[in-house]
Scaffold this motif. Structure first.
Motif, short mmCIF file in Angstrom:
data_model
loop_
_atom_site.label_atom_id
_atom_site.label_comp_id
_atom_site.label_asym_id
_atom_site.label_seq_id
_atom_site.Cartn_x
_atom_site.Cartn_y
_atom_site.Cartn_z
N ASP A 54 -1.64 -17.71 2.11
CA ASP A 54 -2.59 -17.95 2.24
C ASP A 54 -3.48 -17.62 3.61
O ASP A 54 -5.02 -17.98 3.74
N THR A 55 -2.81 -17.59 4.56
CA THR A 55 -3.08 -17.79 5.89
C THR A 55 -3.57 -16.72 6.97
O THR A 55 -4.21 -16.40 7.56
N LEU A 56 -3.28 -15.37 6.56
CA LEU A 56 -3.28 -13.69 6.69
C LEU A 56 -3.79 -13.17 5.75
O LEU A 56 -3.40 -13.43 5.09
N SER A 57 -4.15 -12.28 6.00
CA SER A 57 -4.37 -10.64 5.39
C SER A 57 -4.40 -9.41 6.39
O SER A 57 -4.76 -10.12 6.88
N CYS A 58 -3.48 -8.48 5.47
CA CYS A 58 -3.42 -7.21 6.59
C CYS A 58 -4.37 -6.50 6.89
O CYS A 58 -5.88 -6.75 6.24
N PRO A 59 -4.20 -6.01 7.84
CA PRO A 59 -6.11 -5.55 8.41
C PRO A 59 -6.16 -4.13 8.39
O PRO A 59 -7.45 -3.85 8.55
N ASN A 60 -5.61 -3.87 7.10
CA ASN A 60 -5.41 -2.36 7.31
C ASN A 60 -6.36 -2.60 5.72
O ASN A 60 -5.64 -2.77 4.15
N LEU A 61 -7.48 -2.15 5.51
CA LEU A 61 -7.99 -1.60 4.35
C LEU A 61 -7.37 -0.53 2.81
O LEU A 61 -7.93 -1.07 2.13
N GLN A 62 -7.05 0.00 4.19
CA GLN A 62 -6.29 1.08 2.70
C GLN A 62 -4.29 -0.03 2.18
O GLN A 62 -3.66 1.57 1.33
N CYS A 63 -4.59 -0.55 2.51
CA CYS A 63 -3.09 -0.99 2.62
C CYS A 63 -2.89 -1.96 0.75
O CYS A 63 -4.22 -2.26 0.16
N VAL A 64 -1.83 -1.75 0.38
CA VAL A 64 -2.10 -2.40 -0.94
C VAL A 64 -2.24 -3.51 -1.79
O VAL A 64 -2.80 -4.04 -2.11
N THR A 65 -1.78 -5.02 -0.11
CA THR A 65 -2.56 -5.87 -0.86
C THR A 65 -3.82 -6.11 -0.11
O THR A 65 -4.61 -7.25 -0.64
N ARG A 66 -4.96 -5.33 -0.21
CA ARG A 66 -6.12 -5.49 0.29
C ARG A 66 -7.16 -4.51 -1.41
O ARG A 66 -7.93 -5.04 -1.04
N GLN A 67 -6.19 -4.88 -2.01
CA GLN A 67 -6.49 -3.58 -3.30
C GLN A 67 -7.16 -5.18 -4.47
O GLN A 67 -5.97 -6.14 -4.35
N SER A 68 -8.52 -5.24 -4.97
CA SER A 68 -8.18 -6.27 -5.50
C SER A 68 -7.83 -6.36 -6.72
O SER A 68 -6.76 -7.80 -7.60
N SER A 69 -7.15 -4.90 -7.50
CA SER A 69 -6.07 -4.91 -8.53
C SER A 69 -5.09 -5.70 -8.51
O SER A 69 -4.54 -6.62 -9.18
N GLU A 70 -4.68 -5.39 -7.39
CA GLU A 70 -3.31 -5.67 -6.85
C GLU A 70 -2.76 -7.48 -6.52
O GLU A 70 -2.21 -7.95 -6.73
N GLN A 71 -4.30 -7.90 -6.31
CA GLN A 71 -4.39 -9.23 -5.15
C GLN A 71 -4.30 -10.62 -6.88
O GLN A 71 -4.15 -10.99 -5.83
N ARG A 72 -4.25 -9.93 -7.60
CA ARG A 72 -3.90 -11.20 -8.43
C ARG A 72 -2.50 -11.37 -8.44
O ARG A 72 -2.03 -12.50 -9.09
N TYR A 73 -2.22 -10.45 -7.85
CA TYR A 73 -0.34 -10.80 -8.44
C TYR A 73 0.48 -11.02 -6.98
O TYR A 73 1.39 -11.86 -6.66
N LEU A 74 0.19 -10.17 -6.14
CA LEU A 74 0.88 -9.75 -5.17
C LEU A 74 0.48 -10.84 -3.54
O LEU A 74 -1.05 -11.08 -3.81
N THR A 75 1.13 -11.39 -2.81
CA THR A 75 0.64 -11.89 -2.22
C THR A 75 1.15 -11.12 -0.33
O THR A 75 2.73 -10.69 -0.42
N PRO A 76 0.48 -11.66 0.85
CA PRO A 76 0.56 -10.59 2.08
C PRO A 76 2.20 -11.27 2.32
O PRO A 76 2.17 -12.07 2.26
#
Ligand code: NCD
Length: 479
Positions: A380-402
């Motif tokens: 919960d403290t950092l997110s990946c700066p790359n907008l194309q990263c899978v961790t930045r996609q709303s569908s995958e954010q439901r279960y993925l943690t950076p």
């Protein structure tokens, strides 16, 4: 314990060597002397196995050569040629798709436009996953085909092993180095095997991204050298990456590019100065599908017979992962220096070898490789700066943690475990004291398990951390 191949670094040098030995054996058993690069017939190696291909992006070579490889091994293939037309269109996540597919097959090959998508597939599948290209990130099996081509095109002159064949080769990587995943994986492998890399981007904003450049230096010890110091003015490139065999004390050449003294042995310096030209020219197309809409059109460089008349390229062999658009002329197709169709043909024996090794039908792969860096997974403290990263996609954010690898030395630089983009958080804190500070150079005084990183003060405050009041070391209270 099964293995995945998401990055080229998921295979050790020895394992790559072993895969190539298996490919050699398949070719010697199954190819004809007239076409020694082409597998024919069908072996009885993987008769009880099924390979699933999940392609969320267009592909001809990669998907067909994987499928051909599995069929040539005697196995079977199930394919979702246009995976966008599958349940994904209904909103299914990558994790769910692979958890379903793993029950239908024994190995999954996935191509996806999001960077890091193959890592997600590997994390959720309990069968081997092979990355067939994840956005602009990596394409490790294309690199295997490229290395095999480099190795084979050298024989018998340079030796039998990949290291012997590649060491001290000078390889130009040209075109769209920013979005081209093939050149990212290939650069890492060339560095590992001691080849010299000359990046020749189509234009300034098509250079290697920072995280690729940085990884060449931090992970493989590559040193950037100013090209005009070694090849004179003849090569229109600024920099060439050299990987010294081991760090040396001697320092004679000074690189303007890196503004560092280069530490190369006398032998290595001599070898650099004696480079006469480029051994391989690796051309790539403009990755138009990944280009920003507002990016200006550029004059994309074309490789043709005329171009190869220039001094450094006279003896260069030309490679290309294909498909070509305009950057590689048809006039090289009958020129013995054009090795790109052979490179594509090697897709079958090389992928046969990789599948056979992953399914443990041929010995070659050992246990999992050791993780090189400590992991930071305070989601919960950092997110990946790359907008194309899978961790930045709303569908995958439901279960993925950076998750990040902590690669910094002086300061706490972290690298996304999915897409490899890097960032340098500006705030360090301690999970126990919840006191943060902006002076990040003290980050090593905090135990890795207690380290908390934030991009800025606002994030730290929002997470309930407070600024330190004194100059006391952050970890003093629980050191
Ligand atoms: C490459 C890819 O998909 O990245 N193609 C391939 O797999 N041979 C190169 C490209 O599409 O330009």
């Amino acid at each position: 314990m099964f293995r995945d191949v998401v990055s080229i670094d998921d295979l050790s040098d020895q394992e790559i060597e072993n895969v190539f030995d298996i490919a050699d054996a398949f070719l010697s058993d199954m190819a004809t002397p007239e076409k020694p690069y082409r597998i024919q017939g069908r072996a009885s190696v993987a008769e009880d196995f099924i390979l699933a291909t999940l392609f969320y992006e267009p592909s001809t070579r990669t998907r067909m050569s994987f499928e051909s490889a599995m069929l040539r091994l005697g196995g079977r293939v199930i394919s979702s040629a246009d995976a966008r037309a599958t349940s994904t269109a209904k909103g299914e996540t990558i994790a769910d798709t692979v958890r379903v597919t793993q029950n239908y097959a024994d190995v999954i090959v996935i191509r996806h436009p999001w960077e890091g998508a193959a890592q997600v597939a590997a994390d959720y599948a309990d069968i081997p996953v092979i990355n067939a290209g994840d956005g602009a990130h990596e394409h490790p099996t294309q690199t295997l085909c490229d290395l095999y081509t480099l190795r084979t095109a050298q024989q018998p002159r340079r030796g039998r092993t990949t290291r012997e064949s590649l060491k001290d080769l000078t390889v130009v990587l040209s075109g769209d180095l920013r979005h081209g995943r093939t050149v990212h994986s290939l650069a890492y492998a060339l560095a590992r095997f001691g080849a010299r890399i000359v990046p020749l981007p189509a234009a300034e904003n098509y250079s290697f991204p920072d995280h690729v450049r940085h990884r060449l230096e931090t992970d493989y010890g590559c040193i950037p050298v100013a090209v005009d110091e070694v090849l004179g003015e003849s090569l229109p490139a600024d920099v060439l990456y050299v990987t010294p065999e081991k760090p040396h004390q001697l320092s004679l050449i000074t690189s303007d590019v890196a503004e560092v003294s280069i530490k190369l042995s006398l032998k290595e310096q001599k070898a650099l100065r004696s480079i006469k030209g480029v051994d391989f020219f690796y051309a790539t197309r403009l990755q138009a599908e990944r280009k920003d809409a507002d990016e200006a059109e550029i004059d994309y460089p074309v490789v043709n017979a005329e171009f190869l008349k220039k001094k450094p390229y006279k003896h260069s062999q030309v490679m290309h992962p294909l498909p070509r658009v305009n950057e590689l002329s048809y006039d090289l197709d009958d020129d013995s220096r054009g090795v790109y169709f052979r490179q594509a043909a090697y897709g079958v024996p090389v992928r046969m070898a990789l599948i056979a090794a992953l399914l443990e039908l041929r010995p070659g792969l050992g246990g999992p490789l050791r993780e090189k860096y400590p992991i930071y997974n305070r989601a919960d403290t950092l997110s990946c700066p790359n907008l194309q990263c899978v961790t930045r996609q709303s569908s995958e954010q439901r279960y993925l943690t950076p998750q990040f690898r902590i690669i910094g030395q002086e300061r706490p630089v972290v690298r996304c475990m999915y897409c490899d983009h890097e960032q340098e958080p500006h705030i360090i804190s301690n999970a126990r004291s919840r006191k943060y500070r902006k002076e990040t150079s003290a980050w090593k005084s905090i135990k890795i398990d207690d380290l908390v990183l934030f991009s800025d003060e606002r994030d730290a405050e929002q997470a309930g951390h407070q600024p330190v009041k004194t100059d006391a070391p952050v970890s003093a209270s629980h050191a």
